[in-house]
Enzyme design. Sequence first.
Site, PDB file in Angstrom:
ATOM      1  N   ARG A   1       0.652  -1.197  -0.005  1.00  0.00           N
ATOM      2  CA  ARG A   1       0.006  -0.062   0.039  1.00  0.00           C
ATOM      3  C   ARG A   1       0.682   1.140  -0.041  1.00  0.00           C
ATOM      4  NH1 ARG A   1      -4.480  -2.523  -2.151  1.00  0.00           N
ATOM      5  NH2 ARG A   1      -5.624  -3.691  -0.385  1.00  0.00           N
TER       6      ARG A   1
ATOM      7  N   ASP B   1      -1.627 -13.165  -0.738  1.00  0.00           N
ATOM      8  CA  ASP B   1      -2.447 -12.159  -1.218  1.00  0.00           C
ATOM      9  C   ASP B   1      -2.911 -11.157  -0.338  1.00  0.00           C
ATOM     10  OD1 ASP B   1      -4.195 -11.295  -3.173  1.00  0.00           O
ATOM     11  OD2 ASP B   1      -5.885 -12.943  -3.161  1.00  0.00           O
TER      12      ASP B   1
ATOM     13  N   HIS C   1      -6.939  -3.082   4.344  1.00  0.00           N
ATOM     14  CA  HIS C   1      -7.684  -1.998   3.897  1.00  0.00           C
ATOM     15  C   HIS C   1      -7.971  -0.976   5.210  1.00  0.00           C
ATOM     16  CE1 HIS C   1      -8.788  -2.714   0.069  1.00  0.00           C
ATOM     17  NE2 HIS C   1      -8.999  -4.239  -0.147  1.00  0.00           N
TER      18      HIS C   1
ATOM     19  N   GLY D   1     -10.715  -7.793  -0.843  1.00  0.00           N
ATOM     20  CA  GLY D   1      -9.452  -8.173  -0.507  1.00  0.00           C
ATOM     21  C   GLY D   1      -9.496  -8.589   1.144  1.00  0.00           C
TER      22      GLY D   1
END
Lengths: 438, 330
Positions: free
Chosen positions: A65, A306, A310, A325
Amino acid sequence: MSQATNNSTIKGARLIDSAANVDTTEDIHIVDGIISSKPATDSQVIDATGMVLSPGFVDLYARLREPGLTRKGTLKSECHAALAAGFTTLLCSPDTHPVIDSTATVELIRQRAQQGGGARVIPLAALTTELEGQRLSEIATLRDAGCVGASQADQPIADTSVLLSAMEYAATFDIPLLLTARDPQIGGAGCAHAGAVATRLGLPGIPAATETIGLARLIELCRDTGCRLHISRLSTARGVEQIAAAKQAGLSITADVGIHHLFFTEKHINGFDVNFHSSVPFRSERDRDALRTGVTDGTIDAICSDHAPHDTDAKLAPFPSSAPGLSAFDVFLPLLMQLPALLDTPLSKILAAVSTNPSRILASDKVASTLAVGETANLILFDPTTPVQCSSAKLLSQGSNTPFLDCDNADIHLESGLPFSGKAHTAWVRGEPTTLSQ
Amino acid sequence: MKQNDPQFNRFGNLHHFLTLDGLDKQTLTGILDAAENFTSVNDKSIKNVPLLRGKTVANLFFENSTRTRTAFELAAKRLSADILNIDLVSSSTKKGESLLDTLRVLESLQCDMFIVRHSDSGAAHFIAEHVAPTINVVNGGDGQHSHPTQGMLDMFTIRRHKGEFENLRVVIIGDIKHSRVARSGISALKTLGAAEIRVVAPNTLIPEYVEELGVKVYSQLEVALKDADVIMGLRLQNERMNSATVPSMGEFFRTYGLTEDRLKLAKPDAIVMHPGPTNRGVEIAANVADGKQAVILEQVNYGIAVRMAVLSITMGHGEAVREAEMAGTT
């Protein structure tokens, strides 16, 4: 996390390095950051009875991110969370803002990651500029700047002639491509596996055909171009068959699966649980079982996290509008530790799927994964039996978007009847130890 | 079942009305019975009852709608509630305000009930999960998932004409894939015990694994209509026509349009339903839509009584919760 002295003696751990066929219980020493057969005089002794020492895990797909999306995660937060999951090396996906398509961004990530500590970060280059699928990025330059491969993140290249060209170009420089098999149109507007559950919930579906058609396209172009192709995050039973056939035909293809896809199915989205909204959707039980078999029989080479942290707001929306996700690092190790029993497979094979196999796939000295004496220590020491509870107070990742958060009984989601346990004790990254047991 | 169903409060009462999926026969029949009582109110010259006097109901429509919104408005008014129509299609959400922010603002207006229509499947569930516990949420249609008051008014119409559900053969024609009306109808018909539910459409309008909802799939309308008691048409949205889904209105009518000749294949006393607005000459021939077997306008009328039933039942229980909390028995 405190720094131990640099020289250690690890006593009584089970050493597992499947690439070297090692599975034994003996003492091992780390001297000046190097794996060694003899202790240093000032070695700190770690009583590792009942623990496992493995080459550090290598994650083939994680979203960190930063830059650009730091409300979701930072290199510092995610690299520390990764370490506790066993990963000493992370391949970060190129879908940052800006996209990883310039050496400046690679350099920025390298510096920030170094300042932040934790697992080592190796960026994946965006295969096309801005991931837009039109122009190739300078992948040879990006490789020289430190990228070990190129990827399109969650955006398939729509134009097949561009894809062909990208694979030809990558083959020239022997740069591995880590691509997710997806047809650019089918299921593009979907948010859940096109199956019985999505039909009942009225959710726009992502048919399995998006993967199988995407895969057929990639496999045929791999055959023609001879590029090194790694299929990232497989999700269907038919996809596993396609990979097996391609390997049988001698193509240089490898594949991985996201850890959560070995556990969850479409049923988990019942009740519109946004925690199970994943960009590669959880599919049918048959698909999940085929993925498990794929790991057992070696068709699937690796297991990735994976990881998709968030911010809270991103998940505070109705299912189709919520961000896809799952945050994976905080639960990765206890999930991984269920697999030997669940798949009736030796622990060494499962550990290979997260350490030596990813290293072999990348075939880069940057991601060596070994317990061999004389090599720099990139190791993870963990206790597979320590129970884990994923509480919000103890989260290391900035993303709290995991169904296991503050869940008294993880087995509600897993239905495996197995303990949810596995905790990292110490990680060595480039020879530097980090104690994780607090 | 009620313990895990977000529609029920901790006393086991229906607190929200989000979907018919998971509601038992007794609950559905209870709503139909209550609606039966309200139809007599609607037939009187003074149509108001004071059941919800002093309550504020907010119509939160994030998606365009005139018919459904008006029906809810009328139902609330006849129960003597104050009704607030908030047009959200063109306002806040377009300015980037999150759905949750919008909800918080509306909560602070001290509303007692939200009636929600939204283009996302699961939106009503999401809102019910996040509103203050005293507020009731009624789903006015969420994406392709559910339209439970439409489902109940369809059941009400069927019961009025056919009595019991047990021996009924129901045929649903058209865009099953994108239809929340079809999903709610199928779910209610299963629970109420319909003998057979058939869906008929080109494969492009049939969703994957629809058989698991308990229906039989037909591709030929003539075959599907044989011995039918109830025929339900669905609106084919404009964007599905002249696309890769359906080549043209003309071809759809030729293959799946409900015509007089085709209607003869059903039982002579079969009723023809449609949630409206109908596309005449696409799903249904004009003379069938206006014909003596059509009950389409009755459906609209019953929609008021059914919504009065849903509003009063869910709100009545909301009151019980409020009183319990005020008395400190929580």
